[in-house]
Design a protein around this motif. Structure first.
Motif, PDB file in Angstrom:
ATOM      1  N   THR A 123       2.245  -1.003  -6.873  1.00  0.00           N
ATOM      2  CA  THR A 123       1.246  -1.694  -6.063  1.00  0.00           C
ATOM      3  C   THR A 123       1.103  -0.989  -4.721  1.00  0.00           C
ATOM      4  OG1 THR A 123       2.859  -3.216  -5.105  1.00  0.00           O
ATOM      5  CG2 THR A 123       1.717  -3.944  -7.102  1.00  0.00           C
ATOM      6  N   THR A 124      -0.081  -1.100  -4.129  1.00  0.00           N
ATOM      7  CA  THR A 124      -0.463  -0.595  -2.810  1.00  0.00           C
ATOM      8  C   THR A 124      -0.667   0.922  -2.800  1.00  0.00           C
ATOM      9  OG1 THR A 124       0.691  -2.447  -1.797  1.00  0.00           O
ATOM     10  CG2 THR A 124      -0.031  -0.694  -0.334  1.00  0.00           C
ATOM     11  N   VAL A 125       0.390   1.741  -2.919  1.00  0.00           N
ATOM     12  CA  VAL A 125       0.254   3.202  -2.927  1.00  0.00           C
ATOM     13  C   VAL A 125       1.276   3.790  -3.885  1.00  0.00           C
ATOM     14  CG1 VAL A 125       0.251   5.321  -1.547  1.00  0.00           C
ATOM     15  CG2 VAL A 125      -0.436   3.179  -0.478  1.00  0.00           C
ATOM     16  N   THR A 149       1.804  12.997 -12.882  1.00  0.00           N
ATOM     17  CA  THR A 149       0.804  11.960 -13.091  1.00  0.00           C
ATOM     18  C   THR A 149       1.067  10.814 -12.124  1.00  0.00           C
ATOM     19  OG1 THR A 149       0.566  12.492 -15.431  1.00  0.00           O
ATOM     20  CG2 THR A 149      -0.122  10.288 -14.750  1.00  0.00           C
ATOM     21  N   VAL A 150      -0.008  10.366 -11.453  1.00  0.00           N
ATOM     22  CA  VAL A 150       0.057   9.158 -10.624  1.00  0.00           C
ATOM     23  C   VAL A 150      -0.996   8.227 -11.192  1.00  0.00           C
ATOM     24  CG1 VAL A 150      -0.150   8.174  -8.324  1.00  0.00           C
ATOM     25  CG2 VAL A 150       0.790  10.488  -8.616  1.00  0.00           C
ATOM     26  N   VAL A 153      -3.567  -3.555  -6.715  1.00  0.00           N
ATOM     27  CA  VAL A 153      -3.622  -4.257  -5.435  1.00  0.00           C
ATOM     28  C   VAL A 153      -2.475  -5.253  -5.340  1.00  0.00           C
ATOM     29  CG1 VAL A 153      -4.975  -5.916  -4.084  1.00  0.00           C
ATOM     30  CG2 VAL A 153      -6.130  -4.007  -5.241  1.00  0.00           C
ATOM     31  N   ASN A 154      -1.845  -5.307  -4.171  1.00  0.00           N
ATOM     32  CA  ASN A 154      -0.887  -6.359  -3.856  1.00  0.00           C
ATOM     33  C   ASN A 154      -1.576  -7.279  -2.853  1.00  0.00           C
ATOM     34  OD1 ASN A 154       1.094  -8.041  -2.946  1.00  0.00           O
ATOM     35  ND2 ASN A 154       2.588  -6.428  -2.523  1.00  0.00           N
ATOM     36  N   VAL A 203      -0.371  -7.922   0.711  1.00  0.00           N
ATOM     37  CA  VAL A 203      -0.343  -6.864   1.725  1.00  0.00           C
ATOM     38  C   VAL A 203      -1.712  -6.732   2.357  1.00  0.00           C
ATOM     39  CG1 VAL A 203       0.227  -4.452   2.187  1.00  0.00           C
ATOM     40  CG2 VAL A 203       1.528  -5.719   0.501  1.00  0.00           C
ATOM     41  N   ASP A 204      -2.587  -5.879   1.812  1.00  0.00           N
ATOM     42  CA  ASP A 204      -3.894  -5.683   2.453  1.00  0.00           C
ATOM     43  C   ASP A 204      -5.001  -5.333   1.472  1.00  0.00           C
ATOM     44  OD1 ASP A 204      -3.266  -3.136   1.738  1.00  0.00           O
ATOM     45  OD2 ASP A 204      -3.253  -2.308   3.766  1.00  0.00           O
ATOM     46  N   GLY A 205      -4.750  -5.453   0.203  1.00  0.00           N
ATOM     47  CA  GLY A 205      -5.780  -5.145  -0.784  1.00  0.00           C
ATOM     48  C   GLY A 205      -5.877  -3.682  -1.144  1.00  0.00           C
ATOM     49  N   ALA A 206      -4.987  -2.814  -0.618  1.00  0.00           N
ATOM     50  CA  ALA A 206      -5.021  -1.392  -0.932  1.00  0.00           C
ATOM     51  C   ALA A 206      -4.432  -1.137  -2.311  1.00  0.00           C
ATOM     52  CB  ALA A 206      -4.238  -0.613   0.122  1.00  0.00           C
ATOM     53  N   ALA A 207      -4.942  -0.088  -2.964  1.00  0.00           N
ATOM     54  CA  ALA A 207      -4.396   0.336  -4.256  1.00  0.00           C
ATOM     55  C   ALA A 207      -4.727   1.807  -4.442  1.00  0.00           C
ATOM     56  CB  ALA A 207      -4.973  -0.505  -5.387  1.00  0.00           C
ATOM     57  N   ARG A 208      -3.965   2.672  -3.779  1.00  0.00           N
ATOM     58  CA  ARG A 208      -4.257   4.105  -3.721  1.00  0.00           C
ATOM     59  C   ARG A 208      -3.273   4.887  -4.577  1.00  0.00           C
ATOM     60  NH1 ARG A 208      -4.671   2.785   2.613  1.00  0.00           N
ATOM     61  NH2 ARG A 208      -6.677   1.753   2.445  1.00  0.00           N
ATOM     62  N   GLY A 209      -3.794   5.911  -5.232  1.00  0.00           N
ATOM     63  CA  GLY A 209      -2.918   6.765  -6.027  1.00  0.00           C
ATOM     64  C   GLY A 209      -2.016   7.601  -5.133  1.00  0.00           C
TER      65      GLY A 209
END
Length: 194
Positions: A9-11, A31-32, A37-38, A41-47
């Motif tokens: 989650t998140t990053v 591979t990532v 999204v968590n 936290v803040d709604g981020a979900a970045r590879g």
């Protein structure tokens, strides 16, 4: 190297600053995938994300299915990305994201990178971002809901905001559901590209 970062989650991978020193990381032949999204936290979900003056090398990787951005370069960071493929998430309920977002005085150099089925935007530059794209492909950009809106949709192969720079050589943007290259207004140099 030769690793997998899956289902976080998140990053998935974050490169930033440790104390007074900017971070540096190389991700190679890895591979990532499937960062979610968590909501706590803040709604981020970045590879993969690099920021705060950090440096990132990505080579020979697959970055796919991350709910927000596949790759994010921000806050004065620099990235070199080569021989890599990003593939957008299939979940249309996820927040719209990009194959690559470069912003806040950051820079990215891409060589032989494919952005396949990004949602909303293949490559985006904003707030002083500088992007060089060589021998690369953006294809099949999916129309997606604009963040914060329930009815606005967008699909850009490449999107540049004012104060950014794009240099694109021997590259292609194809089958975007919306605009292929948006300059609003921004400086761009395209050579031997389709």
């Amino acid at each position: 190297e030769d690793s997998a970062v899956l289902g976080n989650t998140t990053v998935g991978v974050l490169v930033a600053r440790g104390g007074t020193r900017p971070g540096f990381t190389t991700v190679r032949n890895s591979t990532v995938r499937d960062t979610r999204v968590n909501p706590a936290v803040d709604g981020a979900a970045r590879g993969i994300e690099v920021g705060k003056g950090g440096t990132l090398d990505v080579e020979g990787c697959t970055v796919t299915g991350n709910a927000e951005h596949e790759l994010l370069v921000t806050e004065g960071a620099n990235a070199r990305i080569s021989n890599t493929t990003t593939i957008g998430a299939l979940d249309t309920a996820s927040p719209s994201g990009t194959g690559l977002l470069v912003g806040y005085d950051a820079g990215a150099v891409l060589r032989s990178v494919a952005f396949v089925r990004p949602r909303a935007t293949g490559i985006a530059a904003n707030n002083g971002g500088v992007v060089q794209v060589d021998d690369s492909l953006v294809t099949d950009v999916v129309l997606s809901t604009v963040a914060g809106s329930t009815n606005l949709t967008s699909a850009f192969g490449i999107s540049q905001k004012p104060g950014t720079s794009l240099t694109m050589n021997r590259s292609m943007v194809r089958r975007s559901a919306g605009v292929a290259v948006l300059l609003s207004p921004a400086q761009a140099t395209l050579t031997d590209s389709v």
